[in-house]
Design a protein around this motif. Structure first.
Motif, PDB file in Angstrom:
ATOM      1  N   MET A 102       0.843  -1.171   0.000  1.00 48.63           N
ATOM      2  CA  MET A 102       0.000   0.000   0.000  1.00 48.63           C
ATOM      3  C   MET A 102       0.883   1.226   0.000  1.00 48.63           C
ATOM      4  N   ARG A 103       0.614   2.156  -0.868  1.00 48.78           N
ATOM      5  CA  ARG A 103       1.392   3.389  -0.920  1.00 48.78           C
ATOM      6  C   ARG A 103       0.576   4.494  -0.271  1.00 48.78           C
ATOM      7  N   LEU A 104       1.259   5.356   0.462  1.00 46.79           N
ATOM      8  CA  LEU A 104       0.590   6.425   1.174  1.00 46.79           C
ATOM      9  C   LEU A 104       1.006   7.771   0.612  1.00 46.79           C
ATOM     10  N   LEU A 105       0.134   8.744   0.682  1.00 50.11           N
ATOM     11  CA  LEU A 105       0.421  10.097   0.227  1.00 50.11           C
ATOM     12  C   LEU A 105       1.062  10.880   1.355  1.00 50.11           C
ATOM     13  N   PHE A 106       2.097  11.623   1.030  1.00 55.47           N
ATOM     14  CA  PHE A 106       2.806  12.391   2.031  1.00 55.47           C
ATOM     15  C   PHE A 106       3.071  13.786   1.507  1.00 55.47           C
ATOM     16  N   VAL A 107       3.165  14.728   2.394  1.00 53.65           N
ATOM     17  CA  VAL A 107       3.534  16.084   2.014  1.00 53.65           C
ATOM     18  C   VAL A 107       4.767  16.438   2.809  1.00 53.65           C
ATOM     19  N   GLY A 108       5.871  16.699   2.166  1.00 53.09           N
ATOM     20  CA  GLY A 108       6.989  17.074   2.969  1.00 53.09           C
ATOM     21  C   GLY A 108       8.348  16.829   2.413  1.00 53.09           C
ATOM     22  N   TRP A 109       9.147  16.069   2.969  1.00 56.51           N
ATOM     23  CA  TRP A 109      10.581  15.839   2.933  1.00 56.51           C
ATOM     24  C   TRP A 109      11.200  15.456   1.618  1.00 56.51           C
ATOM     25  N   GLY A 110      12.434  15.883   1.455  1.00 52.94           N
ATOM     26  CA  GLY A 110      13.239  15.427   0.337  1.00 52.94           C
ATOM     27  C   GLY A 110      14.252  14.448   0.868  1.00 52.94           C
ATOM     28  N   VAL A 111      13.984  13.178   0.825  1.00 52.42           N
ATOM     29  CA  VAL A 111      14.841  12.162   1.427  1.00 52.42           C
ATOM     30  C   VAL A 111      15.123  11.055   0.448  1.00 52.42           C
ATOM     31  N   THR A 171       9.543  17.235   3.340  1.00 55.63           N
ATOM     32  CA  THR A 171       8.502  17.759   4.211  1.00 55.63           C
ATOM     33  C   THR A 171       8.701  19.259   4.334  1.00 55.63           C
ATOM     34  N   LYS A 172       7.626  19.961   4.576  1.00 55.11           N
ATOM     35  CA  LYS A 172       7.689  21.416   4.751  1.00 55.11           C
ATOM     36  C   LYS A 172       7.105  21.786   6.095  1.00 55.11           C
ATOM     37  N   GLY A 173       7.810  22.665   6.811  1.00 57.18           N
ATOM     38  CA  GLY A 173       7.344  23.162   8.091  1.00 57.18           C
ATOM     39  C   GLY A 173       7.557  22.178   9.218  1.00 57.18           C
ATOM     40  N   ASN A 174       7.724  22.716  10.438  1.00 56.46           N
ATOM     41  CA  ASN A 174       7.856  21.842  11.608  1.00 56.46           C
ATOM     42  C   ASN A 174       6.881  22.257  12.702  1.00 56.46           C
ATOM     43  N   PHE A 175       5.720  22.725  12.302  1.00 57.11           N
ATOM     44  CA  PHE A 175       4.685  23.096  13.255  1.00 57.11           C
ATOM     45  C   PHE A 175       4.008  21.872  13.864  1.00 57.11           C
ATOM     46  N   ALA A 176       4.232  20.700  13.276  1.00 59.08           N
ATOM     47  CA  ALA A 176       3.708  19.428  13.794  1.00 59.08           C
ATOM     48  C   ALA A 176       4.778  18.363  13.603  1.00 59.08           C
ATOM     49  N   THR A 177       4.780  17.339  14.451  1.00 58.68           N
ATOM     50  CA  THR A 177       5.721  16.232  14.315  1.00 58.68           C
ATOM     51  C   THR A 177       5.395  15.451  13.049  1.00 58.68           C
ATOM     52  N   LYS A 178       6.438  15.139  12.281  1.00 57.63           N
ATOM     53  CA  LYS A 178       6.288  14.391  11.037  1.00 57.63           C
ATOM     54  C   LYS A 178       7.269  13.237  11.043  1.00 57.63           C
ATOM     55  N   GLN A 179       6.926  12.150  10.373  1.00 55.23           N
ATOM     56  CA  GLN A 179       7.803  10.977  10.416  1.00 55.23           C
ATOM     57  C   GLN A 179       7.687  10.135   9.163  1.00 55.23           C
ATOM     58  N   ILE A 180       8.762   9.403   8.898  1.00 53.82           N
ATOM     59  CA  ILE A 180       8.796   8.440   7.808  1.00 53.82           C
ATOM     60  C   ILE A 180       9.568   7.217   8.300  1.00 53.82           C
ATOM     61  N   ALA A 181       9.068   6.012   7.995  1.00 53.20           N
ATOM     62  CA  ALA A 181       9.684   4.787   8.512  1.00 53.20           C
ATOM     63  C   ALA A 181       9.904   3.765   7.400  1.00 53.20           C
ATOM     64  N   THR A 182      10.944   2.992   7.574  1.00 48.93           N
ATOM     65  CA  THR A 182      11.305   1.928   6.633  1.00 48.93           C
ATOM     66  C   THR A 182      10.326   0.765   6.738  1.00 48.93           C
ATOM     67  N   PRO A 183      10.387  -0.130   5.770  1.00 52.30           N
ATOM     68  CA  PRO A 183       9.711  -1.424   5.950  1.00 52.30           C
ATOM     69  C   PRO A 183      10.410  -2.181   7.083  1.00 52.30           C
ATOM     70  N   ILE A 184       9.887  -3.322   7.447  1.00 47.09           N
ATOM     71  CA  ILE A 184      10.517  -4.140   8.483  1.00 47.09           C
ATOM     72  C   ILE A 184      11.868  -4.645   7.988  1.00 47.09           C
ATOM     73  N   LEU A 185      12.874  -4.494   8.822  1.00 49.78           N
ATOM     74  CA  LEU A 185      14.231  -4.965   8.531  1.00 49.78           C
ATOM     75  C   LEU A 185      14.516  -6.164   9.423  1.00 49.78           C
ATOM     76  N   SER A 186      14.961  -7.253   8.859  1.00 50.60           N
ATOM     77  CA  SER A 186      15.293  -8.427   9.655  1.00 50.60           C
ATOM     78  C   SER A 186      16.804  -8.520   9.841  1.00 50.60           C
ATOM     79  N   PHE A 187      17.231  -8.306  11.066  1.00 51.74           N
ATOM     80  CA  PHE A 187      18.647  -8.452  11.403  1.00 51.74           C
ATOM     81  C   PHE A 187      18.901  -9.781  12.118  1.00 51.74           C
ATOM     82  N   SER A 188      18.056 -10.776  11.862  1.00 48.18           N
ATOM     83  CA  SER A 188      18.283 -12.112  12.433  1.00 48.18           C
ATOM     84  C   SER A 188      19.664 -12.607  12.010  1.00 48.18           C
TER      85      SER A 188
END
Length: 174
Positions: free
Chosen positions: A1-10, A65-82
Motif C-alpha cells: 500500500m502506498r501512502l500520500l505524504f507532504v513534505g521531505w526530500g529524502v 517535508t515542509k514546516g515543523n509546526f507538527a511532528t512528522k515521520q517516515i519509517a522503513t519497511p521491516i528490517l530483519s537483522f536475524s
C-alpha cells in the motif's frame, strides 16, 4: 500500500532485498526513484512526508517535508537483522535556510511499532544549499538479531515555522 505524504526530500539507502514485505539481505538501498510523486515505495509509512522531484541528491526522486509546526515521520519497511549485526545508517539531508534549526531524530523499533530507541539527533545543519552526509551508528543499541526492526526519521514539531523545507536523500543501512 502506498501512502500520500507532504513534505521531505529524502533518499534512503539500505542494502537489502525484500521478501514478503520484509528486508532480509544487506546492505539495502532505497533511492525512491521507482515511485510516482508523491507516493512512497511499498511498505514505507509516513505522516507529513512525500516523495518529490525537486532538488534531489541523486536520481530523480527524494523525500520532502515542509514546516515543523507538527511532528512528522517516515519509517522503513521491516528490517530483519536475524543472525546479523547492523553497523550503520548513512543518509543525506538538505534543509532550506528557514529549516536549518529543525530538530530531526533517527529512531529504531525492535517490534516494528514502538520507536523507543533514539539512535541520533540532528539539531542543526550548516548549509541550505547542499546535502549533508549523516552517519548513524547502529551498534550498541541491541539491534542485532532483531527480526522486526524499523528505522524512523522524525521531524519534531516544536515551532510554528511552516516555510522551511527538509529533504532526505540517498540512505543506506549496512
Amino acid at each position: 500500500m502506498r501512502l500520500l505524504f507532504v513534505g521531505w526530500g529524502v533518499v534512503f539507502w539500505i542494502f537489502c532485498n525484500t521478501a514478503q514485505s520484509q528486508i532480509f539481505s544487506f546492505p539495502y538501498v532505497e533511492h525512491f526513484d521507482t515511485v510516482t510523486v508523491p507516493y512512497l515505495p511499498q511498505d514505507w509509512t509516513a505522516s507529513g512526508f512525500a516523495s518529490d522531484s525537486g532538488a534531489t541528491k541523486s536520481g530523480s526522486i527524494c523525500i520532502l517535508t515542509k514546516g515543523n509546526f507538527a511532528t512528522k515521520q517516515i519509517a522503513t519497511p521491516i528490517l530483519s537483522f536475524s543472525n546479523r549485526f547492523p553497523d550503520k545508517l548513512i543518509f543525506f539531508e538538505r534543509r532550506s535556510s528557514t529549516a536549518l534549526a529543525y530538530r530531526l531524530e533517527v529512531r529504531a523499533s525492535v517490534d516494528g511499532i514502538n520507536f523507543a530507541t533514539l539512535l541520533a539527533s540532528f539539531d542543526t545543519a550548516t548549509s541550505g544549499t547542499s546535502y549533508v552526509q549523516r552517519v548513524v551508528s547502529l551498534r550498541g543499541f541491541g539491534l542485532e538479531n532483531q527480526s522486526n526492526m524499523k528505522i524512523r526519521w522524525q521531524l519534531l514539531g516544536d515551532s510554528t515555522n511552516n516555510t522551511g523545507t527538509l529533504r532526505i536523500g540517498d540512505s543506506l543501512c549496512l
